[in-house]
Enzyme design. Structure first.
Site, PDB file in Angstrom:
ATOM      1  N   LYS A 132      43.105  40.114  39.470  1.00 17.46           N
ATOM      2  CA  LYS A 132      44.137  40.990  40.021  1.00 17.46           C
ATOM      3  C   LYS A 132      43.509  42.151  40.796  1.00 17.46           C
ATOM      4  O   LYS A 132      43.937  42.476  41.907  1.00 17.46           O
ATOM      5  CB  LYS A 132      45.028  41.546  38.906  1.00 17.46           C
ATOM      6  CG  LYS A 132      46.234  42.315  39.434  1.00 17.46           C
ATOM      7  CD  LYS A 132      46.852  43.213  38.397  1.00 17.46           C
ATOM      8  CE  LYS A 132      46.106  44.532  38.325  1.00 17.46           C
ATOM      9  NZ  LYS A 132      46.810  45.562  37.522  1.00 17.46           N
ATOM     10  N   ASP A 150      50.555  41.200  38.537  1.00 17.24           N
ATOM     11  CA  ASP A 150      50.570  42.091  37.385  1.00 17.24           C
ATOM     12  C   ASP A 150      51.752  41.715  36.502  1.00 17.24           C
ATOM     13  O   ASP A 150      52.366  40.656  36.679  1.00 17.24           O
ATOM     14  CB  ASP A 150      50.626  43.550  37.827  1.00 17.24           C
ATOM     15  CG  ASP A 150      51.970  43.932  38.439  1.00 17.24           C
ATOM     16  OD1 ASP A 150      52.807  43.031  38.705  1.00 17.24           O
ATOM     17  OD2 ASP A 150      52.202  45.134  38.654  1.00 17.24           O
TER      18      ASP A 150
END
Length: 224
Positions: A132, A150
């Site tokens: 991420k 997320d």
């Protein structure tokens, strides 16, 4: 540059629903972008590492003093975790994050001359970073097409019937199949904003949602 995510199969109806989702997000959040404050790739990398299990608001409140003290990797590489801790104490998990920041700054200097590399694997290899983080940095600092998954993006992808996966890498793979590559960066920013402002985890405001006409979870009592 960004490694492809694992292979998955998208849920039934997802390919029909995806263009409707994108159109609704474009209408609601035409200027969607990261809410982390930064001026350089290094600042974005640091802010993204700090944002794990913390709000962007808390990160943005702490980083001005942090960046004033340590404006680049060379400056931060000379710091100890104990030097950094007081500057980020208001952020969750600050001790571990201070250790990661001190270590990643040293590695940036040792391996990349102090610059944040425009390379997925090189960013992932840094302490405190992951898939991420790499996607956030590459997309926002270098314009590379990427989807950073997320908790908001993963939750909305499942709620909107775009993915049945719980693993972020698998959610990313599903979303990559469904949306144009040139809209990937916008997509993850817009989904985050929608998750924060409308489709919140515990109390989604379905009545105010522009996607209520095609969201498969409207009317379902249990929200996931």
């Amino acid at each position: 540059m960004t490694r492809s995510a694992v292979t998955t199969r998208v849920p039934a109806g997802a390919r029909t629903r995806a263009p409707l989702v994108l159109a609704a997000l474009e209408a609601a959040y035409p200027d969607a972008r990261t809410e982390l404050a930064f001026t350089t790739p290094f600042e974005l990398l640091v802010a993204t590492v700090l944002s794990a299990q913390a709000t962007d608001v808390s990160v943005n409140a702490a980083t001005p003093a942090l960046f004033a003290r340590y404006p680049d990797a060379h400056a931060m590489s000379a710091a100890t975790p104990e030097d950094i801790e007081p500057l980020i104490r208001s952020i969750g998990l600050y001790r571990g994050k201070a250790r990661n920041l001190a270590a990643l700054a040293r590695l940036l200097v040792e391996r990349h001359g102090g610059d944040v590399p425009n390379d997925f694997d090189a960013v992932v290899a840094l302490p405190g970073a992951g898939r991420k983080t790499a996607n956030v940095v590459l997309s926002n600092a270098y314009g590379y097409p990427a989807i950073a998954v997320d908790t908001h993006v993963g939750r909305l992808a499942r709620r909107l019937g775009l993915s049945a996966q719980t693993n972020p890498d698998r959610v990313e793979a599903d979303l990559q199949k469904l949306f144009p590559r040139e809209r990937w960066v916008f997509l993850h920013h817009a989904l985050i904003l929608h998750g924060r402002r409308v489709c919140q985890a515990r109390t989604p405001d379905c009545a105010a949602c522009s996607m209520r006409g095609f969201c498969p979870q409207v009317g379902v009592d249990r929200h996931t």
